[in-house]
Design an enzyme around this catalytic site. Structure first.
Site, mmCIF file in Angstrom:
data_model
loop_
_atom_site.group_PDB
_atom_site.id
_atom_site.type_symbol
_atom_site.label_atom_id
_atom_site.label_comp_id
_atom_site.label_asym_id
_atom_site.label_seq_id
_atom_site.Cartn_x
_atom_site.Cartn_y
_atom_site.Cartn_z
ATOM 1 N N PRO A 9 32.962 -0.942 11.134
ATOM 2 C CA PRO A 9 33.516 -2.013 11.955
ATOM 3 C C PRO A 9 33.442 -3.400 11.314
ATOM 4 C CG PRO A 9 31.443 -1.204 12.867
ATOM 5 C CD PRO A 9 31.862 -0.239 11.796
ATOM 6 N N ASN A 10 34.517 -4.132 11.525
ATOM 7 C CA ASN A 10 34.683 -5.534 11.127
ATOM 8 C C ASN A 10 34.913 -5.731 9.631
ATOM 9 O OD1 ASN A 10 34.362 -6.700 13.790
ATOM 10 N ND2 ASN A 10 32.227 -6.081 13.649
ATOM 11 N N ARG A 17 36.308 -14.531 7.064
ATOM 12 C CA ARG A 17 35.168 -15.219 7.661
ATOM 13 C C ARG A 17 33.912 -14.888 6.865
ATOM 14 N NH1 ARG A 17 37.581 -13.026 12.378
ATOM 15 N NH2 ARG A 17 38.959 -14.556 13.308
ATOM 16 N N TYR A 22 29.744 -12.471 2.499
ATOM 17 C CA TYR A 22 30.491 -11.278 2.078
ATOM 18 C C TYR A 22 31.520 -11.538 0.971
ATOM 19 C CZ TYR A 22 28.420 -9.336 6.297
ATOM 20 O OH TYR A 22 27.521 -8.917 7.253
ATOM 21 N N ASN A 73 30.416 2.576 3.605
ATOM 22 C CA ASN A 73 29.846 1.325 4.098
ATOM 23 C C ASN A 73 30.018 1.388 5.617
ATOM 24 O OD1 ASN A 73 29.034 -1.191 4.872
ATOM 25 N ND2 ASN A 73 30.303 -2.305 3.401
ATOM 26 N N ALA A 76 27.865 -2.253 10.648
ATOM 27 C CA ALA A 76 26.803 -2.352 11.668
ATOM 28 C C ALA A 76 26.336 -0.980 12.150
ATOM 29 C CB ALA A 76 27.288 -3.190 12.837
ATOM 30 N N HIS A 79 22.960 0.623 11.126
ATOM 31 C CA HIS A 79 21.676 0.313 11.759
ATOM 32 C C HIS A 79 21.506 0.973 13.120
ATOM 33 C CE1 HIS A 79 21.939 -2.584 8.561
ATOM 34 N NE2 HIS A 79 22.974 -3.179 9.132
ATOM 35 N N GLU A 97 25.522 5.734 0.377
ATOM 36 C CA GLU A 97 25.569 4.561 1.262
ATOM 37 C C GLU A 97 25.734 3.296 0.418
ATOM 38 O OE1 GLU A 97 21.953 4.104 3.530
ATOM 39 O OE2 GLU A 97 22.574 2.152 4.329
ATOM 40 N N HIS A 99 26.564 -1.149 0.568
ATOM 41 C CA HIS A 99 26.716 -2.403 1.316
ATOM 42 C C HIS A 99 27.056 -3.521 0.351
ATOM 43 C CE1 HIS A 99 25.100 -0.550 4.878
ATOM 44 N NE2 HIS A 99 24.175 -0.017 4.114
ATOM 45 N N LEU A 100 27.840 -4.463 0.841
ATOM 46 C CA LEU A 100 28.142 -5.656 0.048
ATOM 47 C C LEU A 100 26.901 -6.519 -0.120
ATOM 48 C CD1 LEU A 100 31.403 -6.385 1.997
ATOM 49 C CD2 LEU A 100 31.355 -5.986 -0.474
ATOM 50 N N ARG A 106 18.040 -9.653 4.478
ATOM 51 C CA ARG A 106 18.686 -10.335 5.606
ATOM 52 C C ARG A 106 17.830 -10.199 6.875
ATOM 53 N NH1 ARG A 106 24.787 -8.903 6.023
ATOM 54 N NH2 ARG A 106 24.690 -10.779 7.334
ATOM 55 N N ARG A 110 18.639 -5.591 10.098
ATOM 56 C CA ARG A 110 19.492 -4.953 9.071
ATOM 57 C C ARG A 110 18.671 -4.182 8.041
ATOM 58 N NH1 ARG A 110 24.581 -7.362 10.024
ATOM 59 N NH2 ARG A 110 24.369 -9.490 10.775
HETATM 60 O O1 CA2 Z 1 26.675 -5.857 3.629
HETATM 61 C C1 CA2 Z 1 27.395 -4.995 4.127
HETATM 62 O O2 CA2 Z 1 28.270 -4.398 3.519
HETATM 63 C C2 CA2 Z 1 27.232 -4.678 5.618
HETATM 64 O O3 CA2 Z 1 27.433 -3.279 5.790
HETATM 65 C C3 CA2 Z 1 28.302 -5.462 6.330
HETATM 66 C C4 CA2 Z 1 28.214 -5.337 7.857
HETATM 67 C C5 CA2 Z 1 26.805 -5.625 8.355
HETATM 68 O O4 CA2 Z 1 26.739 -5.369 9.748
HETATM 69 C C6 CA2 Z 1 25.771 -4.797 7.639
HETATM 70 O O5 CA2 Z 1 24.493 -5.175 8.112
HETATM 71 C C7 CA2 Z 1 25.846 -5.018 6.148
HETATM 72 C C8 CA2 Z 1 29.180 -6.326 8.519
HETATM 73 C C9 CA2 Z 1 30.608 -6.089 8.164
HETATM 74 C C10 CA2 Z 1 31.443 -7.109 8.860
HETATM 75 O O6 CA2 Z 1 31.976 -7.989 7.891
HETATM 76 C C11 CA2 Z 1 32.388 -9.200 8.306
HETATM 77 C C12 CA2 Z 1 33.314 -9.808 7.491
HETATM 78 C C13 CA2 Z 1 33.775 -11.036 7.809
HETATM 79 C C14 CA2 Z 1 33.318 -11.695 8.935
HETATM 80 C C15 CA2 Z 1 32.406 -11.073 9.752
HETATM 81 C C16 CA2 Z 1 31.936 -9.827 9.425
#
Ligand code: CA2
Length: 144
Positions: A9-10, A17, A22, A73, A76, A79, A97, A99-100, A106, A110
């Protein structure tokens, strides 16, 4: 060799953003980099993103017999999602697995990944490069 990249998601918002966390690449930019490298390495990749937990679970279930390795990836859901964890565990397709961001550097919530124990390993903190490292790990998983 076929590798399935799953994005949670997202991640469709990448590049729009929170660039300080990111980066500025969109998910399409990252996919293009993965595709270019995969082409050089002669492996097939499929790239999917969903904001829905059930859709990710369905894709993991369908990966058996269709893909050699999953690179995920889970965003959220990393977690929170016992459903994603159980699907990875149930299908038995080797899963990496990624993650960026460095989730361990963090917020405390997380730091815990509920999928880590059923994945072959975790790559985090390298920005878009995490995806290319995930591709390399996936190829190593199959060929080693
Ligand atoms: O670091 C990562 O790749 C994460 O999987 C990214 C997730 C976060 O919930 C994990 O803890 C770490 C969030 C992805 C959403 O990305 C956004 C991009 C732009 C604006 C808001 C969120």
């Amino acid at each position: 060799m076929k590798i399935l990249f799953l994005n949670g998601p997202n991640l469709n918002l990448l590049g729009q953003r929170e660039p300080s966390v990111y980066g500025r690449d969109t998910l399409a930019d990252i996919e293009a980099k993965v595709r270019e490298r995969a082409g050089q390495l002669n492996v097939a990749v499929e790239f999917r993103q969903s904001n829905l937990e059930g859709e990710l679970v369905g894709w993991i279930q369908e990966s058996k017999g269709a893909f050699d390795v999953i690179v995920i990836n889970a965003a959220a859901y990393t977690h929170t999602s016992i459903a994603v964890r159980d699907a990875i565990s149930a299908v038995g397709v080797p899963t990496i697995e990624i993650h960026l961001s460095n989730i361990h550097a963090r917020e405390e919530f997380r730091h815990k990944s509920v999928i880590a124990a059923v994945c072959r390993g975790q790559i985090c903190g390298f920005g878009p490069q995490s995806y290319l490292l995930g591709l390399g790990a996936a190829i190593g998983e199959k060929r080693c």
